[in-house]
Motif scaffolding. Structure first.
Motif, PDB file in Angstrom:
ATOM      1  N   PRO A 121       5.033   5.634  -3.727  1.00  3.77           N
ATOM      2  CA  PRO A 121       4.229   4.402  -3.700  1.00  3.77           C
ATOM      3  C   PRO A 121       2.736   4.621  -3.927  1.00  3.77           C
ATOM      4  CG  PRO A 121       5.295   4.822  -1.577  1.00  3.77           C
ATOM      5  CD  PRO A 121       5.811   5.845  -2.523  1.00  3.77           C
ATOM      6  N   TYR A 122       2.255   5.854  -3.855  1.00  2.96           N
ATOM      7  CA  TYR A 122       0.829   6.067  -4.110  1.00  2.96           C
ATOM      8  C   TYR A 122       0.557   6.650  -5.491  1.00  2.96           C
ATOM      9  CZ  TYR A 122       0.068   4.647   0.623  1.00  2.96           C
ATOM     10  OH  TYR A 122       0.029   3.916   1.765  1.00  2.96           O
ATOM     11  N   VAL A 177       5.762  -5.470  -2.179  1.00  2.14           N
ATOM     12  CA  VAL A 177       5.185  -6.477  -3.067  1.00  2.14           C
ATOM     13  C   VAL A 177       5.310  -6.032  -4.519  1.00  2.14           C
ATOM     14  CG1 VAL A 177       3.149  -7.829  -3.618  1.00  2.14           C
ATOM     15  CG2 VAL A 177       3.577  -7.159  -1.261  1.00  2.14           C
ATOM     16  N   PHE A 178       4.779  -4.850  -4.841  1.00  2.00           N
ATOM     17  CA  PHE A 178       4.835  -4.510  -6.267  1.00  2.00           C
ATOM     18  C   PHE A 178       6.207  -4.000  -6.682  1.00  2.00           C
ATOM     19  CE2 PHE A 178       4.218   0.044  -6.093  1.00  2.00           C
ATOM     20  CZ  PHE A 178       3.215   0.325  -5.177  1.00  2.00           C
ATOM     21  N   GLY A 179       7.000  -3.539  -5.720  1.00  2.00           N
ATOM     22  CA  GLY A 179       8.359  -3.129  -6.051  1.00  2.00           C
ATOM     23  C   GLY A 179       9.219  -4.296  -6.503  1.00  2.00           C
ATOM     24  N   LEU A 192      11.922   0.576  -0.313  1.00  2.00           N
ATOM     25  CA  LEU A 192      10.596  -0.050  -0.286  1.00  2.00           C
ATOM     26  C   LEU A 192      10.148  -0.252   1.154  1.00  2.00           C
ATOM     27  CD1 LEU A 192      10.890  -2.845  -2.992  1.00  2.00           C
ATOM     28  CD2 LEU A 192      10.098  -0.510  -3.257  1.00  2.00           C
ATOM     29  N   THR A 234       4.039   8.312   3.471  1.00  2.00           N
ATOM     30  CA  THR A 234       4.659   7.059   3.854  1.00  2.00           C
ATOM     31  C   THR A 234       5.110   7.164   5.305  1.00  2.00           C
ATOM     32  OG1 THR A 234       6.740   7.885   3.067  1.00  2.00           O
ATOM     33  CG2 THR A 234       5.475   6.536   1.566  1.00  2.00           C
ATOM     34  N   PRO A 235       4.704   6.182   6.127  1.00  2.00           N
ATOM     35  CA  PRO A 235       5.129   6.216   7.519  1.00  2.00           C
ATOM     36  C   PRO A 235       6.652   6.107   7.609  1.00  2.00           C
ATOM     37  CG  PRO A 235       4.072   4.121   7.004  1.00  2.00           C
ATOM     38  CD  PRO A 235       3.910   5.006   5.804  1.00  2.00           C
ATOM     39  N   GLU A 258       2.408  -2.579   0.772  1.00  2.00           N
ATOM     40  CA  GLU A 258       2.215  -3.018  -0.611  1.00  2.00           C
ATOM     41  C   GLU A 258       3.443  -2.724  -1.466  1.00  2.00           C
ATOM     42  OE1 GLU A 258       0.266  -0.882   0.939  1.00  2.00           O
ATOM     43  OE2 GLU A 258      -1.861  -1.218   0.564  1.00  2.00           O
ATOM     44  N   ALA A 259       4.218  -1.707  -1.076  1.00  2.00           N
ATOM     45  CA  ALA A 259       5.333  -1.283  -1.926  1.00  2.00           C
ATOM     46  C   ALA A 259       6.369  -2.393  -2.097  1.00  2.00           C
ATOM     47  CB  ALA A 259       5.990  -0.031  -1.364  1.00  2.00           C
ATOM     48  N   GLY A 283       8.269   2.434   2.850  1.00  2.00           N
ATOM     49  CA  GLY A 283       6.947   2.793   2.348  1.00  2.00           C
ATOM     50  C   GLY A 283       5.856   1.903   2.909  1.00  2.00           C
ATOM     51  N   PRO A 284       4.657   1.954   2.330  1.00  2.00           N
ATOM     52  CA  PRO A 284       3.570   1.097   2.782  1.00  2.00           C
ATOM     53  C   PRO A 284       3.875  -0.365   2.438  1.00  2.00           C
ATOM     54  CG  PRO A 284       2.967   2.209   0.758  1.00  2.00           C
ATOM     55  CD  PRO A 284       4.291   2.774   1.181  1.00  2.00           C
ATOM     56  N   ILE A 291       7.639   0.655 -12.559  1.00  2.00           N
ATOM     57  CA  ILE A 291       7.049   0.092 -11.333  1.00  2.00           C
ATOM     58  C   ILE A 291       8.036   0.239 -10.179  1.00  2.00           C
ATOM     59  CG2 ILE A 291       6.110  -1.971 -10.230  1.00  2.00           C
ATOM     60  CD1 ILE A 291       5.168  -2.953 -12.897  1.00  2.00           C
ATOM     61  N   PHE A 306      -1.390 -10.498  -8.807  1.00  2.00           N
ATOM     62  CA  PHE A 306      -0.483 -10.622  -9.949  1.00  2.00           C
ATOM     63  C   PHE A 306      -1.074 -11.499 -11.036  1.00  2.00           C
ATOM     64  CE2 PHE A 306       3.034  -9.935  -6.713  1.00  2.00           C
ATOM     65  CZ  PHE A 306       3.156  -8.605  -7.042  1.00  2.00           C
ATOM     66  N   ALA A 340       7.406   2.407  -6.829  1.00  2.00           N
ATOM     67  CA  ALA A 340       7.393   1.710  -5.538  1.00  2.00           C
ATOM     68  C   ALA A 340       8.378   2.349  -4.564  1.00  2.00           C
ATOM     69  CB  ALA A 340       7.721   0.237  -5.726  1.00  2.00           C
ATOM     70  N   ILE A 381      -2.267  -7.219  -3.222  1.00  2.00           N
ATOM     71  CA  ILE A 381      -1.772  -7.102  -4.594  1.00  2.00           C
ATOM     72  C   ILE A 381      -2.033  -8.387  -5.377  1.00  2.00           C
ATOM     73  CG2 ILE A 381       0.243  -6.621  -6.013  1.00  2.00           C
ATOM     74  CD1 ILE A 381      -0.319  -4.279  -4.289  1.00  2.00           C
TER      75      ILE A 381
END
Ligand SMILES: Nc1ncnc2c1ncn2[C@@H]1O[C@H](COP(=O)(O)OP(=O)(O)OP(=O)(O)O)[C@@H](O)[C@H]1O
Ligand SMILES: [Mg+2]
Lengths: 285, 249, 331
Positions: free
Chosen positions: C301-302, A95-97, A86, C329-330, A92-93, A89-90, C293, C58, C297, C56
């Protein structure tokens, strides 16, 4: 006056229980900038682990080190297999991961352990201690003491050990820490494991007075998120102060408003602090 | 000539670090002013405080006669101060055209107009043929050019340029100086941080030197290299036409 | 740059949907189509704040709940349910502003935590407040016709859901080509650089969040009129928020068609889970959703659409196809 004193002490003890859950969360956040939204599910797992041990005759207090070690290993595995990816990645990943992990663990518990409430049979420390007009449950008292010990030892660990220093260096400046030769993955993994071990200790202590069910961790975790934000993300002392504040707000709120609305002052305080002092009460920035 | 920007007693502390401790500087309308100083002197921090990216701990920043110290970052941009970053900050996932269009949207609500303006700016800075590249796929020189274009697209009155020539080849530097002259010709006032005096001497009518967070000199570039205080700040190294400090990290 | 392919695709979906609404008699199929469209709307609503703006949420169920409860309140008080559309939208936008104002200008996770907290509060509030039906919720009195927004057949509901879906997709196409859309992408890419060109983070994100809440609320109105029964578990619970986030994440955050793709996957998945494990799912549904999910993730992730857009982009040699689909992804 007596009511007030009782509420005050009750609120502080409740706050200590919250601190118990929050310190692990804040440690992980401080080191790797991740809010583990599955933190409550780690707690739920450790409560089930403590329950399992109790069923084979090892009570929650005796079982505490075992559960803590188990959760430490679990945390390291979760970091190695999942969180590490995670982080690549970006933002946000993460968070939702971790939120996905929450859903997964809740579901797994529900599917395998049913949704029933379960408690430790014949739990110890069921008596009440009277201090003048104030009545205290022994279990809550032990949980409070446990919280103080845990927070103090975590604080000492981070301040005075080599690994702790590495963690602080990472929290301070990731790039500089890497240049100094700190192994980021190793320190991150350790921090995640230690955060989980704290939750393991918390779960064992909570089994003294709470039942466990698949979503049992969620309310504690939600409170812990608020506590950590109030105290300042990453600050261990902040988590303790935030937890005491939330405990007081909740107990007084529950008494003077209505029991169902006890969380209203807590969330209102959260939004107010975030608005006025976003770094948290003891956070630096 | 009246001052477009007047900074007085600017101070900034980061915890116990006094990054700025009394910076005074004036930038005349239509001029190019150089801001120099040794590594860690506080030049970038001064930019951040002027642009509103950081809140100054004390002091005043007057822009077009109006106090702007402590004003929110995005408001300062809207007031007419554009900037580039020493470490380039591109919109990595946007194309060059999209990034500059984002800047142009500050003064144009309609996307069509903003794109047209962005195209014009890209032609002006010489990035037109790379307009469909992603920001992260550019060379350092082009990234710096893109930052200048993005800032220019907001139509700033004052442009703050932080070491736009560091890390460029001599040929690229020449092109950058030529671009600077054309930016001035557009009527944009420029305040720039630059380590290489050779670059600054011919174009800056005025330089301000800061060291350890304080202004220690203000005057012509030629005067600066002869000033005893300035020489001392640079560890006594003789200052002729060469570089007066090592490159920034 | 051009919106034309998207408009054609949307047109094709609308035609197909209308054919289904008027041609298909099978209530099960129509129910599926309705659900699919409703979820696609909810996913897109989530996508505005969590995908395009990158914060995000929830607790998205509460905005859906605002619409559903507005509808129930209007109908049970003898008012037209059409009034619930603006009323629910106002309530949802107000909640969004309360949640977002303190948190949307900040770095870090304050926003996500606030969405969980506010959602928990709203659910508790609905469960304990008599005029909101407490835990029992509301049963809407039976009526019929466009004025009452109730129909004996499912066809008209599909038409309404289709209209809502088309409106939401059109709004999103417009977003991608607007100042707000550019600003949100810039903020996601680099908030400091964004501020340096005059972008007000809090303001932009609040606007996106308010629109997001409004869309979810409209879906809530339609849902209440469709099922004629609402209560906290069916409209406000965390489980609903999880479903909405799942749809947004699976399809691909910050992409135009991601939510629709996510809704398709979700509806198929939910059906399969229900067939295999029975209606309630007994937790297995959560295991599957959670695992999906987690996998997305960690690996993609996209999401689905983000991955496709990335592939196209690579083929064309780093020419951007459309906003929002930042797919690499960077390191
Ligand atoms: N965010 C920060 N937190 C703490 N200290 C900072 C921060 N930013 C800058 N500093 C310190 O403030 C001082 C001035 O830094 P600044 O970057 O402004 O110098 P500079 O003149 O731009 O240097 P250079 O020529 O290397 O670019 C330095 O000592 C730096 O370490
Ligand atoms: Mg600098």
């Amino acid at each position: 006056m007596d009511t007030f004193a009782q509420l005050l002490v009750g609120g502080l003890l409740t706050g200590l229980v919250f601190a118990l859950v929050a310190v692990g969360l804040t440690l992980v956040y401080g080191v790797m900038d991740v809010v583990n939204f599955a933190h409550g599910e780690f707690l739920m797992l450790s409560m089930y682990a403590a329950l399992g041990l109790a069923l084979i005759g090892i009570g929650p207090l005796l079982g505490l080190p075992l559960v803590a070690i188990a959760l430490f290993l679990f945390g390291i595995v979760v970091y190695r297999v999942f969180i590490r990816r995670l982080l690549a990645g970006p933002s946000e990943a993460t968070v939702f991961g971790t939120f996905g992990l929450l859903v997964l663990l809740q579901g797994a518990a529900q599917a395998t352990l049913t949704s029933d409430f379960q408690s430790v049979p014949n739990p110890p420390l069921q008596g009440t201690i009277h201090l003048g007009p104030i009545a205290l449950s022994q279990a809550t008292l032990v949980e409070g003491i446990g919280a103080l010990v845990l927070t103090a030892s975590l604080f000492a660990f981070v301040e005075y050990t080599e690994t702790g220093r590495a963690m602080r260096a990472l929290a301070e400046d990731r790039v500089a820490a890497t240049l100094m030769g700190i192994d980021v993955q190793r320190v991150n993994g350790l921090a995640f494991g230690i955060g989980a071990a704290c939750v393991g200790a918390a779960g064992s202590l909570l089994m003294l007075s709470y039942p466990v069910y698949p979503t049992a961790g969620a309310p504690f975790a939600l409170t812990a998120f608020v506590v950590v934000a109030l105290g300042g993300f990453g600050s261990i002392q902040g988590a303790l102060v935030g937890a005491l504040l939330v405990g007081l707000l909740e107990v007084f709120g529950g008494f003077y408003l209505a029991p169902e609305l006890k969380m209203v002052p807590v969330y209102v305080a959260y939004l107010a602090v975030v608005l006025l002092r976003p770094q948290g009460l003891l956070g630096r920035r | 000539m009246s001052s477009l920007l007047e900074v007085r007693g600017l101070a900034k502390r980061f915890g116990s670090v006094r990054a700025l401790d009394g910076v005074d500087l004036d930038v005349a309308e239509g001029s190019l002013t150089g801001l120099i100083g040794p590594n860690g002197a506080g030049k970038s921090t001064a930019f951040a405080c002027i642009a509103g990216a950081e809140k100054p701990s004390a002091g005043s920043v007057r822009f077009r006669g109006r106090e702007i110290a402590g004003t929110a970052y995005h408001r300062v941009a809207a007031l007419g101060i554009g900037r580039t970053y020493q470490l380039v900050q591109t919109f990595a996932d946007m194309t060059v055209l999209e990034a500059v269009t984002t800047g142009a949207l500050l003064r144009r609500a309609r996307l069509r107009d903003a794109i047209a303006h962005a195209q014009e700016i890209l032609a002006f800075v010489g990035l037109a043929e790379k307009r469909y590249r992603l920001g992260r796929a550019l060379t350092v020189a082009d990234k710096k050019r893109l930052e200048v274009a993005r800032a220019l697209a907001t139509e700033p009155t004052l442009l703050l340029l932080d070491e736009v020539m560091a890390g460029l080849t001599p040929a690229e530097c020449g092109a950058a100086v030529e671009l600077l002259r054309r930016i001035l010709a557009r009527g944009v006032t420029v305040l720039m941080v630059e380590h290489v005096m050779e670059v600054l001497m011919p174009i800056a009518e005025h330089v301000v030197v800061i060291a350890a967070g304080k202004t220690i000199f203000s005057g012509t570039a030629a005067g600066a290299v002869r000033d005893a205080g300035v020489i001392e700040a640079y560890l006594g190294s003789p200052l002729e036409h060469g570089e007066i400090a090592g490159h920034a990290p | 740059m051009t919106a034309r392919p998207h408009l054609y695709a949307l047109g094709a979906i609308v035609v197909l949907g209308l054919l289904a609404a008027f041609g298909v008699r099978d209530a099960v199929v129509l129910d599926l189509v309705f659900t699919l469209l409703l979820y696609a709307v909810l996913g897109q609503s989530w996508n505005w704040i969590s995908g395009y703006a990158g914060n995000i949420s929830f607790g998205h169920a509460i905005f859906f709940g605002c619409g559903a409860y507005a509808s129930a309140l209007c109908v049970t008080h003898g008012l037209t349910p059409w009034l619930a559309i603006p009323a629910g939208a106002l309530a949802a936008a107000a909640l969004a502003l309360v949640t977002g104002f303190p948190t949307l200008g900040l770095r870090g996770h304050y926003f996500s935590i606030a969405t969980i907290a506010v959602a928990a509060l709203v659910e508790t509030f609905a469960r304990t407040t008599p005029w909101l039906g407490k835990a029992n919720g509301f049963e809407l009195p039976i009526a019929s016709g466009w004025a009452a927004l109730q129909f004996p057949q499912k066809g008209p509901y599909v038409v309404l859901a289709l209209a809502l879906f088309a409106a939401v997709q059109l709004a999103t196409i417009a977003l991608e080509r607007s100042r707000l859309g550019y600003y949100l992408r810039a903020l996601r890419a680099n908030h400091a650089a964004a501020a340096s060109v005059g972008i007000d983070e809090r303001r932009c994100k609040l606007i996106a969040f308010a629109w997001s809440a409004t869309m979810a609320s409209a879906a809530g109105v339609l849902y209440a009129q469709y099922t004629l029964f609402i209560d906290p578990p069916s409209t406000l619970a965390l489980a609903i928020s999880i479903d909405i986030a799942l749809i947004g994440v699976v399809g691909g955050i910050g992409t135009l068609w991601g939510p629709a793709a996510g809704a398709l996957v979700y509806v198929v998945l939910a059906k399969a889970v229900a067939l295999r494990f029975g209606g309630a799912g007994k937790g297995y549904d959560l295991v599957i959703y959670g695992a999906i999910i987690c996998l997305i993730a960690a690996l993609r992730p996209y999401g689905i659409v983000g991955t496709i857009v990335d592939a196209i982009r690579r083929r064309r040699g780093s020419i951007a196809v459309g906003p929002g689909a930042a797919a690499e992804t960077p390191a």
